[in-house]
Design an enzyme around this catalytic site. Structure first.
Site, PDB file in Angstrom:
ATOM      1  N   GLU A   1       0.862  -1.199   0.000  1.00  0.00           N
ATOM      2  CA  GLU A   1       0.000   0.000   0.000  1.00  0.00           C
ATOM      3  C   GLU A   1       0.889   1.237   0.000  1.00  0.00           C
ATOM      4  OE1 GLU A   1      -2.722  -0.213   3.301  1.00  0.00           O
ATOM      5  OE2 GLU A   1      -3.494  -2.171   2.656  1.00  0.00           O
TER       6      GLU A   1
ATOM      7  N   GLU B   1       9.716  -7.651  -3.975  1.00  0.00           N
ATOM      8  CA  GLU B   1       9.708  -8.910  -3.216  1.00  0.00           C
ATOM      9  C   GLU B   1      10.798  -8.923  -2.146  1.00  0.00           C
ATOM     10  OE1 GLU B   1       8.607 -12.278  -5.494  1.00  0.00           O
ATOM     11  OE2 GLU B   1       7.463 -11.029  -6.873  1.00  0.00           O
TER      12      GLU B   1
HETATM   13  C1  LIG Z   1       7.646  -2.754 -10.396  1.00  0.00           C
HETATM   14  C2  LIG Z   1       7.153  -3.177  -9.049  1.00  0.00           C
HETATM   15  C3  LIG Z   1       6.332  -4.303  -8.956  1.00  0.00           C
HETATM   16  C4  LIG Z   1       5.806  -4.668  -7.709  1.00  0.00           C
HETATM   17  N1  LIG Z   1       4.908  -5.725  -7.643  1.00  0.00           N
HETATM   18  C5  LIG Z   1       4.218  -5.931  -6.486  1.00  0.00           C
HETATM   19  C6  LIG Z   1       3.114  -6.842  -6.442  1.00  0.00           C
HETATM   20  O1  LIG Z   1       2.793  -7.515  -7.435  1.00  0.00           O
HETATM   21  N2  LIG Z   1       2.410  -6.961  -5.298  1.00  0.00           N
HETATM   22  C7  LIG Z   1       2.723  -6.248  -4.175  1.00  0.00           C
HETATM   23  O2  LIG Z   1       2.021  -6.391  -3.163  1.00  0.00           O
HETATM   24  N3  LIG Z   1       3.777  -5.372  -4.166  1.00  0.00           N
HETATM   25  C8  LIG Z   1       4.519  -5.187  -5.297  1.00  0.00           C
HETATM   26  N4  LIG Z   1       5.563  -4.289  -5.324  1.00  0.00           N
HETATM   27  C9  LIG Z   1       5.885  -3.537  -4.110  1.00  0.00           C
HETATM   28  C10 LIG Z   1       7.272  -3.851  -3.559  1.00  0.00           C
HETATM   29  O3  LIG Z   1       7.273  -5.111  -2.961  1.00  0.00           O
HETATM   30  C11 LIG Z   1       7.646  -2.712  -2.591  1.00  0.00           C
HETATM   31  O4  LIG Z   1       7.898  -1.564  -3.391  1.00  0.00           O
HETATM   32  C12 LIG Z   1       8.853  -3.040  -1.752  1.00  0.00           C
HETATM   33  O5  LIG Z   1       8.529  -4.052  -0.820  1.00  0.00           O
HETATM   34  C13 LIG Z   1       9.391  -1.817  -0.999  1.00  0.00           C
HETATM   35  O6  LIG Z   1       8.370  -1.132  -0.343  1.00  0.00           O
HETATM   36  P1  LIG Z   1       8.263   0.460  -0.511  1.00  0.00           P
HETATM   37  O7  LIG Z   1       8.312   0.746  -1.961  1.00  0.00           O
HETATM   38  O8  LIG Z   1       7.055   0.905   0.233  1.00  0.00           O
HETATM   39  O9  LIG Z   1       9.553   1.048   0.151  1.00  0.00           O
HETATM   40  P2  LIG Z   1       9.734   1.392   1.710  1.00  0.00           P
HETATM   41  O10 LIG Z   1       9.269   0.226   2.525  1.00  0.00           O
HETATM   42  O11 LIG Z   1       9.126   2.709   1.983  1.00  0.00           O
HETATM   43  O12 LIG Z   1      11.292   1.494   1.813  1.00  0.00           O
HETATM   44  C14 LIG Z   1      12.029   2.644   1.360  1.00  0.00           C
HETATM   45  C15 LIG Z   1      13.507   2.382   1.603  1.00  0.00           C
HETATM   46  O13 LIG Z   1      13.750   2.243   3.008  1.00  0.00           O
HETATM   47  C16 LIG Z   1      14.352   0.998   3.253  1.00  0.00           C
HETATM   48  N5  LIG Z   1      13.888   0.513   4.552  1.00  0.00           N
HETATM   49  C17 LIG Z   1      12.611   0.380   4.964  1.00  0.00           C
HETATM   50  N6  LIG Z   1      12.564  -0.097   6.203  1.00  0.00           N
HETATM   51  C18 LIG Z   1      13.847  -0.282   6.585  1.00  0.00           C
HETATM   52  C19 LIG Z   1      14.465  -0.786   7.753  1.00  0.00           C
HETATM   53  N7  LIG Z   1      13.751  -1.226   8.803  1.00  0.00           N
HETATM   54  N8  LIG Z   1      15.805  -0.839   7.795  1.00  0.00           N
HETATM   55  C20 LIG Z   1      16.543  -0.417   6.741  1.00  0.00           C
HETATM   56  N9  LIG Z   1      16.027   0.056   5.613  1.00  0.00           N
HETATM   57  C21 LIG Z   1      14.689   0.119   5.528  1.00  0.00           C
HETATM   58  C22 LIG Z   1      13.916   0.089   2.107  1.00  0.00           C
HETATM   59  O14 LIG Z   1      14.781  -1.011   1.955  1.00  0.00           O
HETATM   60  C23 LIG Z   1      13.982   1.065   0.961  1.00  0.00           C
HETATM   61  O15 LIG Z   1      15.304   1.227   0.547  1.00  0.00           O
HETATM   62  C24 LIG Z   1       6.166  -3.945  -6.545  1.00  0.00           C
HETATM   63  C25 LIG Z   1       7.047  -2.854  -6.646  1.00  0.00           C
HETATM   64  C26 LIG Z   1       7.530  -2.465  -7.873  1.00  0.00           C
HETATM   65  C27 LIG Z   1       8.436  -1.266  -7.933  1.00  0.00           C
END
Ligand SMILES: Cc1cc2nc3c(=O)[nH]c(=O)nc-3n(C[C@H](O)[C@H](O)[C@H](O)COP(=O)(O)OP(=O)(O)OC[C@H]3O[C@@H](n4cnc5c(N)ncnc54)[C@H](O)[C@@H]3O)c2cc1C
Length: 390
Positions: free
Chosen positions: A130, A364
């Site tokens: 989300e 993932e």
């Molecule tokens: C092209 C694409 C396809 C996708 N497909 C799907 C799908 O089919 N279904 C689905 O549900 N999701 C999907 N996703 C979502 C994807 O899994 C998330 O984007 C990913 O898990 C990261 O979440 P976020 O983007 O909210 O980043 P955030 O969680 O906001 O993280 C931002 C940054 O902070 C870092 N970070 C966060 N928490 C910590 C911590 N505790 N310690 C250190 N670093 C931290 C992260 O590693 C990242 O570098 C997709 C994303 C993309 C871009």
């Protein structure tokens, strides 16, 4: 210790390699041309036609149990096949597959969702992320409230692969906010697009793109709950677990292909009267790439092997995902460098791979999340240094 492939593994691997070389790679020029014109590389009917051709070759439902017409291949074999598919950027995958968690469906749900997905008649997407909950997936807010024999879904999912094409979504929603998603407060629902959710395409640096899914009072019958009430987060983690070895397996195939391109280029491109491959600077880029590629290969095959042995694969697959995703980014970057200005152009597909593989460090489970899992396992004593040999 035996690092060789069995005769069967080699035969299957070679058949897939032949299929990719003969049927998939010849489409590359056209796929590039279309993508440059902002069109999908393959449309749905072309993908299906290729998948049916592959079925005649014997490839249908790599992970799908035999009772559903699939091959039920071991994880190591699937990993080897995903590597072969990685050798082409044509967005092809074998047919006959469904999201692993759809096998938790009831008999009725299987008829409505699982079997048509395996047959390629319906397209699914899986939605947990989300706008406010990605890495911290337990923080999801999309709410499902019970109303008699229905549930009413309100909220938004984002970055959902296939979200713009899917006929139905597997949606993880909050059913009991007090419990929290991780402790039984989230449930997975099978939600037809016809039930009223809409999708909005998200432009990314890659080809194709995910979508946001918007739920505004979407009514879902109780019988569309996948698994048990409260099991949503566990199912979500099971879905993600599959990608932890298939994504880096794909990365190995990409790295193999582009590294060969770099070697060919280094042997033929001349500067100062000699092939660029005679320079140590170029040789070292090739050597580092090959070394990292081999390290990734064995880490990832080991993580797939762990699945086949019935051992807990999470630690090994986090290391494989972390290292494989980083490796392919470093290798593609060096290969682009070895190609000089041509590497940066759209005449070659290298810049396409460069954009594509950047995603592998994000979806993932980001690099940082993999590191968190690996270190937490060690710090809390869930696993030992040395893995299964310890
Ligand atoms: C092209 C694409 C396809 C996708 N497909 C799907 C799908 O089919 N279904 C689905 O549900 N999701 C999907 N996703 C979502 C994807 O899994 C998330 O984007 C990913 O898990 C990261 O979440 P976020 O983007 O909210 O980043 P955030 O969680 O906001 O993280 C931002 C940054 O902070 C870092 N970070 C966060 N928490 C910590 C911590 N505790 N310690 C250190 N670093 C931290 C992260 O590693 C990242 O570098 C997709 C994303 C993309 C871009």
């Amino acid at each position: 210790m035996d690092f060789a492939l069995s005769d069967e593994e080699r035969a299957i691997r070679d058949t897939v390699r032949t299929f990719v070389t003969r049927e998939v790679m010849p489409l590359e020029a056209e796929v590039l041309r279309r993508e440059r014109a902002h069109q999908p590389g393959l449309d749905r009917s072309e993908l299906r036609e290729l998948q049916l051709k592959a079925k005649k070759f014997g490839f249908w439902g790599l992970a799908t149990p035999e009772e559903y017409g699939g091959m039920a291949l071991p994880a190591v074999m699937q990993s080897l096949i995903w590597t072969e598919l990685g050798r082409s950027f044509v967005p092809f995958r074998f047919g006959g597959e469904a999201d692993n968690i759809l096998f938790h469906a009831t008999e009725e749900q299987k008829r409505e969702f699982l079997i048509p997905t395996i047959e390629g008649e319906r397209i699914s997407c899986f939605a947990i992320t989300e706008p406010g909950a990605g890495s911290d997936a337990a923080n999801i807010k999309l709410r499902a409230r019970r109303d008699g024999d229905e549930w009413v879904l309100d909220g938004e999912k984002t970055f959902i692969t296939n979200g713009n094409d899917a006929d139905f979504a597997i949606v993880v929603a909050v059913t009991d906010p007090e419990k929290g998603a991780r402790r039984g407060g989230a449930t997975a629902f099978l939600v037809d697009r016809a039930m009223g959710w809409r999708s909005e395409f998200i432009q990314t640096m890659g080809e194709g793109g995910p979508a946001s899914l918007i739920f505004d009072g979407v009514r879902v019958p109780h019988r569309n709950i996948l698994g048990e009430i409260g099991q949503g987060f566990t199912l979500g983690m099971e879905w993600i677990g599959k990608g932890r070895y298939t994504i880096p397996s794909h990365a190995i195939g990409i790295a193999e292909r582009v590294l060969q391109m770099a070697i060919d280029h280094a042997n033929t491109r001349e500067t100062f009267g000699a092939p660029i491959g005679t320079n140590q600077a170029i040789q070292w880029m090739i050597a580092d790439s090959e070394t990292e590629l081999e390290a990734a290969r064995w880490l990832i095959l080991r993580s797939a092997w762990t699945v086949d042995q019935g051992l807990d694969p999470r630690h090994a697959s986090s290391m494989g995902k972390l290292y494989g995703a980083g490796m392919v980014n470093r290798v593609v970057d060096r290969v682009l460098q070895i190609h000089g200005g041509m590497g940066y152009t759209r005449e070659l597909p290298i810049e396409r791979w460069y954009r594509q593989v950047r995603l592998y460090r994000i979806f993932e489970g980001t690099d940082e999340m993999q590191r968190l899992i690996i270190s937490r396992d060690l710090l809390r004593g869930y696993t030992k240094i040395g893995g299964h040999l310890a």
